[in-house]
Design a protein around this motif. Structure first.
Motif, PDB file in Angstrom:
ATOM      1  N   SER A 115       0.813  -1.219   0.000  1.00 41.38           N
ATOM      2  CA  SER A 115       0.000   0.000   0.000  1.00 41.38           C
ATOM      3  C   SER A 115       0.839   1.258   0.000  1.00 41.38           C
ATOM      4  O   SER A 115       0.591   2.181  -0.767  1.00 41.38           O
ATOM      5  N   CYS A 116       1.837   1.309   0.875  1.00 41.05           N
ATOM      6  CA  CYS A 116       2.648   2.522   0.981  1.00 41.05           C
ATOM      7  C   CYS A 116       3.450   2.766  -0.300  1.00 41.05           C
ATOM      8  O   CYS A 116       3.554   3.890  -0.772  1.00 41.05           O
ATOM      9  N   GLY A 117       4.002   1.717  -0.865  1.00 44.63           N
ATOM     10  CA  GLY A 117       4.778   1.854  -2.096  1.00 44.63           C
ATOM     11  C   GLY A 117       3.915   2.239  -3.289  1.00 44.63           C
ATOM     12  O   GLY A 117       4.346   2.985  -4.165  1.00 44.63           O
ATOM     13  N   ASP A 118       2.679   1.740  -3.313  1.00 43.48           N
ATOM     14  CA  ASP A 118       1.775   2.047  -4.424  1.00 43.48           C
ATOM     15  C   ASP A 118       1.411   3.520  -4.500  1.00 43.48           C
ATOM     16  O   ASP A 118       1.199   4.043  -5.595  1.00 43.48           O
ATOM     17  N   VAL A 119       1.318   4.192  -3.354  1.00 41.62           N
ATOM     18  CA  VAL A 119       0.921   5.602  -3.365  1.00 41.62           C
ATOM     19  C   VAL A 119       2.109   6.558  -3.395  1.00 41.62           C
ATOM     20  O   VAL A 119       1.921   7.765  -3.473  1.00 41.62           O
ATOM     21  N   CYS A 120       3.305   6.028  -3.351  1.00 43.09           N
ATOM     22  CA  CYS A 120       4.506   6.870  -3.322  1.00 43.09           C
ATOM     23  C   CYS A 120       4.845   7.347  -4.726  1.00 43.09           C
ATOM     24  O   CYS A 120       5.389   6.590  -5.538  1.00 43.09           O
ATOM     25  N   ASP A 121       4.520   8.604  -5.019  1.00 41.26           N
ATOM     26  CA  ASP A 121       4.753   9.163  -6.358  1.00 41.26           C
ATOM     27  C   ASP A 121       6.225   9.198  -6.744  1.00 41.26           C
ATOM     28  O   ASP A 121       6.572   9.063  -7.911  1.00 41.26           O
ATOM     29  N   THR A 122       7.104   9.384  -5.766  1.00 39.12           N
ATOM     30  CA  THR A 122       8.532   9.489  -6.069  1.00 39.12           C
ATOM     31  C   THR A 122       9.231   8.127  -6.062  1.00 39.12           C
ATOM     32  O   THR A 122      10.416   8.044  -6.320  1.00 39.12           O
ATOM     33  N   ARG A 123       8.479   7.084  -5.720  1.00 39.33           N
ATOM     34  CA  ARG A 123       9.011   5.712  -5.629  1.00 39.33           C
ATOM     35  C   ARG A 123      10.162   5.622  -4.623  1.00 39.33           C
ATOM     36  O   ARG A 123      11.114   4.880  -4.807  1.00 39.33           O
ATOM     37  N   ALA A 124      10.036   6.346  -3.535  1.00 39.47           N
ATOM     38  CA  ALA A 124      11.047   6.303  -2.479  1.00 39.47           C
ATOM     39  C   ALA A 124      10.922   5.024  -1.655  1.00 39.47           C
ATOM     40  O   ALA A 124      11.887   4.570  -1.064  1.00 39.47           O
ATOM     41  N   ILE A 125       9.720   4.452  -1.620  1.00 37.43           N
ATOM     42  CA  ILE A 125       9.493   3.207  -0.877  1.00 37.43           C
ATOM     43  C   ILE A 125       9.581   2.052  -1.858  1.00 37.43           C
ATOM     44  O   ILE A 125       8.855   2.002  -2.845  1.00 37.43           O
ATOM     45  N   ARG A 126      10.493   1.139  -1.572  1.00 38.46           N
ATOM     46  CA  ARG A 126      10.753   0.007  -2.474  1.00 38.46           C
ATOM     47  C   ARG A 126      10.662  -1.309  -1.722  1.00 38.46           C
ATOM     48  O   ARG A 126      10.942  -1.384  -0.541  1.00 38.46           O
ATOM     49  N   PHE A 127      10.319  -2.346  -2.450  1.00 43.37           N
ATOM     50  CA  PHE A 127      10.255  -3.702  -1.907  1.00 43.37           C
ATOM     51  C   PHE A 127      11.114  -4.608  -2.768  1.00 43.37           C
ATOM     52  O   PHE A 127      10.979  -4.606  -3.988  1.00 43.37           O
ATOM     53  N   LYS A 128      11.977  -5.394  -2.131  1.00 46.94           N
ATOM     54  CA  LYS A 128      12.788  -6.376  -2.843  1.00 46.94           C
ATOM     55  C   LYS A 128      12.344  -7.746  -2.348  1.00 46.94           C
ATOM     56  O   LYS A 128      12.530  -8.081  -1.172  1.00 46.94           O
ATOM     57  N   LEU A 129      11.717  -8.509  -3.250  1.00 49.65           N
ATOM     58  CA  LEU A 129      11.183  -9.805  -2.865  1.00 49.65           C
ATOM     59  C   LEU A 129      12.277 -10.780  -2.495  1.00 49.65           C
ATOM     60  O   LEU A 129      13.338 -10.809  -3.108  1.00 49.65           O
TER      61      LEU A 129
END
Length: 182
Positions: A115-129
């Motif tokens: 959720s947090c990454g989806d709304v982050c316009d600057t893509r500052a929040i990332r997930f590495k599977l």
């Protein structure tokens, strides 16, 4: 004679709200933090002008930010209506706040949530599977504007926004990415 000075730390102590002395309150964007309590007249104009409704009245009648209401769009209406100079366009960037995610994050527990990454316009929040469905989460502080869009969408209140002075070092994922770029 009535004093117009408000000692927020004393007020919080009397209400049983004790916080770290180094923790800074979240003030509106462009706040002159060094003299905010002196400059701010507590007129409420910045609160009324905030179309996103994230600027709210806090203890002592001073404006603060509540990202549970939404995000700051940095429209600048608050600083435009400020007559006292408590908010100033000379402050650049508008604030030094960034997102912080605690250990309640569902994604780090193997539950799919971005959720947090989806709304982050600057893509500052990332997930590495990772193997097993878990994800390493990282926040690139240099990309984060501190807008707070990520706060209200988190189903477990794992996201907060705080001043960079209070932040932990960036995650190892960020260091790995920086090494790849070099």
């Amino acid at each position: 004679m009535h004093s117009t000075t408000v000692d927020i730390s004393r007020r919080n102590l009397l209400r049983g709200r004790v916080r770290d002395l180094g923790q800074l309150p979240l003030r509106p964007p462009w706040a002159v933090l060094s003299s905010f309590h002196t400059l701010c007249s507590r007129c409420g104009d910045c609160i009324k002008s905030c179309e996103e409704h994230v600027i709210v009245m806090t203890d002592g009648g001073f404006p603060g930010v509540n990202f549970k209401q939404g995000e700051c769009s940095f429209c600048g209406d608050c600083v435009t209506v400020c007559k006292t100079g408590a908010l100033s366009r000379e402050i650049d960037p508008p604030w030094s706040m960034v997102a912080q995610i605690n250990d309640r994050c569902l994604s780090t527990k193997g539950i799919t949530c971005r959720s947090c990454g989806d709304v982050c316009d600057t893509r500052a929040i990332r997930f590495k599977l990772k193997v097993g469905g878990r994800a390493d989460l990282s926040i690139e502080n240099n990309k984060c504007t501190g807008c707070g869009a990520c706060v209200s969408v988190c189903p477990v209140d794992a996201v907060s926004v705080s001043h960079m002075l209070e932040q932990q070092p960036e995650s190892s994922l960020d260091r790995d990415q920086q090494e790849e770029i070099a």
